[in-house]
Scaffold this motif. Structure first.
Motif, PDB file in Angstrom:
ATOM      1  N   ILE A  90      38.426  40.527  47.475  1.00  0.00           N
ATOM      2  CA  ILE A  90      38.389  39.811  46.730  1.00  0.00           C
ATOM      3  C   ILE A  90      39.246  39.224  46.581  1.00  0.00           C
ATOM      4  CG2 ILE A  90      36.947  38.857  44.309  1.00  0.00           C
ATOM      5  CD1 ILE A  90      34.580  39.925  46.714  1.00  0.00           C
ATOM      6  N   PRO A  91      39.587  37.780  46.578  1.00  0.00           N
ATOM      7  CA  PRO A  91      41.066  37.342  46.530  1.00  0.00           C
ATOM      8  C   PRO A  91      40.663  36.741  44.070  1.00  0.00           C
ATOM      9  CG  PRO A  91      39.455  35.945  47.534  1.00  0.00           C
ATOM     10  CD  PRO A  91      38.700  37.084  47.382  1.00  0.00           C
ATOM     11  N   ILE A  92      41.544  37.197  44.179  1.00  0.00           N
ATOM     12  CA  ILE A  92      42.055  37.282  43.143  1.00  0.00           C
ATOM     13  C   ILE A  92      41.788  36.241  42.192  1.00  0.00           C
ATOM     14  CG2 ILE A  92      44.059  37.204  41.514  1.00  0.00           C
ATOM     15  CD1 ILE A  92      45.666  38.517  43.085  1.00  0.00           C
ATOM     16  N   GLU A  93      42.195  35.321  42.898  1.00  0.00           N
ATOM     17  CA  GLU A  93      41.752  33.357  42.014  1.00  0.00           C
ATOM     18  C   GLU A  93      39.866  33.046  42.276  1.00  0.00           C
ATOM     19  OE1 GLU A  93      41.360  30.426  45.417  1.00  0.00           O
ATOM     20  OE2 GLU A  93      43.158  31.009  45.137  1.00  0.00           O
ATOM     21  N   ALA A  94      39.673  34.741  42.795  1.00  0.00           N
ATOM     22  CA  ALA A  94      37.944  34.401  42.618  1.00  0.00           C
ATOM     23  C   ALA A  94      38.001  35.406  41.539  1.00  0.00           C
ATOM     24  CB  ALA A  94      37.282  34.898  44.009  1.00  0.00           C
ATOM     25  N   ALA A  95      38.268  36.515  41.457  1.00  0.00           N
ATOM     26  CA  ALA A  95      38.318  37.086  40.569  1.00  0.00           C
ATOM     27  C   ALA A  95      38.410  37.218  38.684  1.00  0.00           C
ATOM     28  CB  ALA A  95      38.985  38.659  40.674  1.00  0.00           C
ATOM     29  N   HIS A  96      38.376  35.808  38.439  1.00  0.00           N
ATOM     30  CA  HIS A  96      39.253  35.617  37.059  1.00  0.00           C
ATOM     31  C   HIS A  96      38.522  34.583  36.853  1.00  0.00           C
ATOM     32  CE1 HIS A  96      42.698  38.534  36.558  1.00  0.00           C
ATOM     33  NE2 HIS A  96      42.699  38.170  37.105  1.00  0.00           N
ATOM     34  N   LEU A  97      36.960  35.381  35.582  1.00  0.00           N
ATOM     35  CA  LEU A  97      36.859  33.630  34.758  1.00  0.00           C
ATOM     36  C   LEU A  97      37.450  32.934  33.522  1.00  0.00           C
ATOM     37  CD1 LEU A  97      33.351  35.796  33.905  1.00  0.00           C
ATOM     38  CD2 LEU A  97      33.078  33.384  34.701  1.00  0.00           C
ATOM     39  N   HIS A  98      37.137  31.701  33.604  1.00  0.00           N
ATOM     40  CA  HIS A  98      37.942  30.600  32.673  1.00  0.00           C
ATOM     41  C   HIS A  98      37.393  31.058  31.349  1.00  0.00           C
ATOM     42  CE1 HIS A  98      39.407  27.446  35.047  1.00  0.00           C
ATOM     43  NE2 HIS A  98      37.778  27.532  35.573  1.00  0.00           N
ATOM     44  N   GLY A  99      38.397  31.646  30.645  1.00  0.00           N
ATOM     45  CA  GLY A  99      38.068  31.553  29.225  1.00  0.00           C
ATOM     46  C   GLY A  99      38.143  33.273  28.694  1.00  0.00           C
ATOM     47  N   ALA A 100      38.137  34.323  29.722  1.00  0.00           N
ATOM     48  CA  ALA A 100      38.477  36.064  29.952  1.00  0.00           C
ATOM     49  C   ALA A 100      39.554  36.373  29.746  1.00  0.00           C
ATOM     50  CB  ALA A 100      37.497  36.389  30.954  1.00  0.00           C
ATOM     51  N   ASP A 101      40.198  37.192  29.194  1.00  0.00           N
ATOM     52  CA  ASP A 101      41.215  37.863  29.156  1.00  0.00           C
ATOM     53  C   ASP A 101      41.265  38.560  30.803  1.00  0.00           C
ATOM     54  OD1 ASP A 101      41.547  38.345  26.945  1.00  0.00           O
ATOM     55  OD2 ASP A 101      40.441  39.843  25.722  1.00  0.00           O
ATOM     56  N   GLN A 102      42.077  38.483  31.416  1.00  0.00           N
ATOM     57  CA  GLN A 102      42.218  38.623  32.615  1.00  0.00           C
ATOM     58  C   GLN A 102      43.586  39.124  33.138  1.00  0.00           C
ATOM     59  OE1 GLN A 102      43.655  34.248  34.531  1.00  0.00           O
ATOM     60  NE2 GLN A 102      41.268  33.601  33.538  1.00  0.00           N
ATOM     61  N   VAL A 103      42.748  40.606  34.079  1.00  0.00           N
ATOM     62  CA  VAL A 103      43.476  41.608  33.963  1.00  0.00           C
ATOM     63  C   VAL A 103      43.939  41.545  35.360  1.00  0.00           C
ATOM     64  CG1 VAL A 103      44.484  43.832  33.746  1.00  0.00           C
ATOM     65  CG2 VAL A 103      43.342  42.785  32.326  1.00  0.00           C
ATOM     66  N   THR A 104      45.637  41.218  35.997  1.00  0.00           N
ATOM     67  CA  THR A 104      46.071  41.719  37.590  1.00  0.00           C
ATOM     68  C   THR A 104      46.768  43.335  37.628  1.00  0.00           C
ATOM     69  OG1 THR A 104      45.536  39.003  37.413  1.00  0.00           O
ATOM     70  CG2 THR A 104      46.383  40.670  39.406  1.00  0.00           C
ATOM     71  N   LEU A 105      45.901  44.038  39.235  1.00  0.00           N
ATOM     72  CA  LEU A 105      46.732  45.039  38.452  1.00  0.00           C
ATOM     73  C   LEU A 105      47.390  45.110  40.272  1.00  0.00           C
ATOM     74  CD1 LEU A 105      44.299  46.990  37.684  1.00  0.00           C
ATOM     75  CD2 LEU A 105      45.902  46.347  36.005  1.00  0.00           C
ATOM     76  N   ASP A 106      48.547  45.284  40.660  1.00  0.00           N
ATOM     77  CA  ASP A 106      49.224  45.569  41.785  1.00  0.00           C
ATOM     78  C   ASP A 106      48.554  46.706  42.262  1.00  0.00           C
ATOM     79  OD1 ASP A 106      50.905  43.178  41.525  1.00  0.00           O
ATOM     80  OD2 ASP A 106      52.852  44.195  40.954  1.00  0.00           O
ATOM     81  N   GLY A 107      48.672  46.279  43.770  1.00  0.00           N
ATOM     82  CA  GLY A 107      48.141  47.995  45.022  1.00  0.00           C
ATOM     83  C   GLY A 107      46.862  48.633  44.745  1.00  0.00           C
ATOM     84  N   VAL A 108      46.083  47.335  43.408  1.00  0.00           N
ATOM     85  CA  VAL A 108      44.573  48.439  43.647  1.00  0.00           C
ATOM     86  C   VAL A 108      43.896  47.890  44.297  1.00  0.00           C
ATOM     87  CG1 VAL A 108      42.891  48.499  42.407  1.00  0.00           C
ATOM     88  CG2 VAL A 108      45.170  48.718  40.964  1.00  0.00           C
ATOM     89  N   TYR A 109      43.357  48.746  45.074  1.00  0.00           N
ATOM     90  CA  TYR A 109      41.423  48.375  46.915  1.00  0.00           C
ATOM     91  C   TYR A 109      40.522  48.190  45.303  1.00  0.00           C
ATOM     92  CZ  TYR A 109      38.487  49.034  50.612  1.00  0.00           C
ATOM     93  OH  TYR A 109      38.267  48.725  51.725  1.00  0.00           O
ATOM     94  N   HIS A 110      39.981  47.480  46.594  1.00  0.00           N
ATOM     95  CA  HIS A 110      38.935  47.049  45.368  1.00  0.00           C
ATOM     96  C   HIS A 110      37.145  47.687  45.439  1.00  0.00           C
ATOM     97  CE1 HIS A 110      34.986  44.330  45.351  1.00  0.00           C
ATOM     98  NE2 HIS A 110      34.207  44.688  45.872  1.00  0.00           N
ATOM     99  N   SER A 111      36.853  49.056  46.587  1.00  0.00           N
ATOM    100  CA  SER A 111      36.168  49.832  46.249  1.00  0.00           C
ATOM    101  C   SER A 111      36.563  51.762  46.485  1.00  0.00           C
ATOM    102  CB  SER A 111      34.530  49.803  47.548  1.00  0.00           C
ATOM    103  OG  SER A 111      33.955  50.533  47.251  1.00  0.00           O
ATOM    104  N   PRO A 112      35.685  52.143  45.223  1.00  0.00           N
ATOM    105  CA  PRO A 112      35.288  53.508  45.743  1.00  0.00           C
ATOM    106  C   PRO A 112      35.705  53.764  47.185  1.00  0.00           C
ATOM    107  CG  PRO A 112      33.136  53.000  44.661  1.00  0.00           C
ATOM    108  CD  PRO A 112      34.400  51.540  44.246  1.00  0.00           C
ATOM    109  N   LEU A 113      34.822  53.589  47.887  1.00  0.00           N
ATOM    110  CA  LEU A 113      34.602  53.460  49.189  1.00  0.00           C
ATOM    111  C   LEU A 113      35.406  52.771  50.010  1.00  0.00           C
ATOM    112  CD1 LEU A 113      30.269  53.159  49.875  1.00  0.00           C
ATOM    113  CD2 LEU A 113      31.583  55.212  48.843  1.00  0.00           C
ATOM    114  N   GLY A 114      36.332  53.618  50.165  1.00  0.00           N
ATOM    115  CA  GLY A 114      37.631  53.403  50.979  1.00  0.00           C
ATOM    116  C   GLY A 114      39.030  54.101  51.131  1.00  0.00           C
ATOM    117  N   ALA A 115      39.289  54.705  48.980  1.00  0.00           N
ATOM    118  CA  ALA A 115      39.917  54.307  48.082  1.00  0.00           C
ATOM    119  C   ALA A 115      40.739  55.933  48.642  1.00  0.00           C
ATOM    120  CB  ALA A 115      39.726  55.193  46.726  1.00  0.00           C
ATOM    121  N   VAL A 116      41.557  56.104  48.815  1.00  0.00           N
ATOM    122  CA  VAL A 116      41.624  57.206  49.216  1.00  0.00           C
ATOM    123  C   VAL A 116      43.974  57.775  48.243  1.00  0.00           C
ATOM    124  CG1 VAL A 116      44.150  57.537  51.290  1.00  0.00           C
ATOM    125  CG2 VAL A 116      42.017  56.569  51.624  1.00  0.00           C
TER     126      VAL A 116
END
Length: 335
Positions: free
Chosen positions: A264-290
């Protein structure tokens, strides 16, 4: 919601069978953005009193239930994928339920293909996703019972984010005061991108009927990962991984050359009006996390033990911290 592969990246098509899910891709590790905490410091104080939780066994009877959390699985995921995250949250004094979703359940979304609006790209979420809304409702009611009516946080992963918005719109907000989404696609691709809306119109419906921070009584938090930058298929110097990921990003937001969590791209993940948190180096899913072992760089996801402390305070203000996490100042264009 059938999963169909788009250049090897998970898609969110509402078709008839599951072709792929968030699968491990070892080649991503070599090209990912280096993992480091984005402007982060933490000094926890005042641990919340905790009660019994279904995922941790019996707690001391003298402890009180302070907050419930309902975890909503992402597309193609099973409730079992989130047991480790549930245990970590339980240790923080939260009463946790995972919506009872199994991988095979996603085949239920095949019902959407008999609706003419599916083929027009104007599909409404109901009745296609009613089965998922029922699972959320069951989990919410269970948490409310366990906590004697303590406030509830909806913690939604991936497609669970927009499904939670549908739930709040159709079922109401009683007892729920927070929505935290992690790696969730919240917008349909822009029309000028000329790519197919993988939800066949549902995301358009959501944006038209409950855009942004729609419910004023609820605190909205959107968490995105900056794991790998996508690239166009003809981009010189880009890795194969970047091109494959970029093809997936393009299907979600209309642009391949953006940063995201690998799905998921960052720009698709943030809602207007929400508190927006962007974390460096973080993968999408628990499946594939290492997990990082013997000095090797891992591939942590949002719920990994080394990542969770950076955003857990958004789930409940009873876990106090002075954490600061990099947050985008503005949303990208076309959102």
């Amino acid at each position: 919601m059938t999963l169909t592969p788009t250049a090897g990246v998970t898609c969110m098509m509402l078709t008839g069978s599951i072709s792929c899910c968030h699968s491990p891709r070892p080649f991503l590790a070599g090209r990912k953005h280096p993992f480091h905490s984005a402007i982060y410091r933490q000094q926890r104080c005042g641990r919340a009193a905790a009660g019994r939780n279904a995922h941790s066994g019996d707690k001391e009877a003298t402890k009180q239930h302070n907050r419930g959390v309902v975890i909503m699985p992402g597309l193609g995921n099973s409730q079992n994928d989130y047991k480790a995250l549930a245990e970590l949250l339980t240790q923080e004094g939260l009463v946790v339920e995972i919506a009872g979703v199994n991988r095979v359940d996603w085949l239920r979304n095949a019902a959407g293909v008999v609706d003419i609006n599916y083929w027009k790209g104007t599909l409404n979420p109901q009745p296609t996703v009613n089965w998922y809304l029922k699972r959320i409702d069951d989990a919410v009611n269970s948490v409310k019972t366990q906590t004697d009516g303590a406030p509830v946080t909806l913690l939604a992963h991936s497609a669970g984010g927009w499904l939670s918005r549908v739930y709040l719109l159709s079922k109401g907000t009683t007892g729920i005061d927070r929505l935290v989404t992690i790696g969730s696609p919240h917008f349909p691709p822009p029309q000028e991108a000329k790519v197919m809306d993988q939800t066949r119109g549902i995301l358009t419906y959501v944006e038209q009927n409950c855009p942004g921070r729609f419910h004023s009584s609820i605190e909205y938090v959107t968490v995105a990962g900056k794991y790998i930058e996508g690239a166009g298929l003809r981009d010189q110097g880009a890795s194969i991984a970047q091109k494959i990921v970029g093809a997936g990003y393009q299907q979600v937001c209309g642009n391949a050359r953006v940063w995201g969590d690998g799905i998921i791209p960052i720009e698709a993940a943030h809602l207007h009006g929400a508190d927006q948190v962007t974390l460096d180096g973080v993968y999408h899913s628990p499946l594939g996390a290492v997990v990082a072992v013997d000095g090797k760089i891992g591939r942590p996801w949002y719920g990994s033990p080394e990542v969770l402390p950076k955003w857990i305070h958004h789930i409940s203000d009873t876990n106090e911290s002075d954490s600061i996490v990099e947050v985008g100042d503005t949303l990208p264009p076309n959102l």
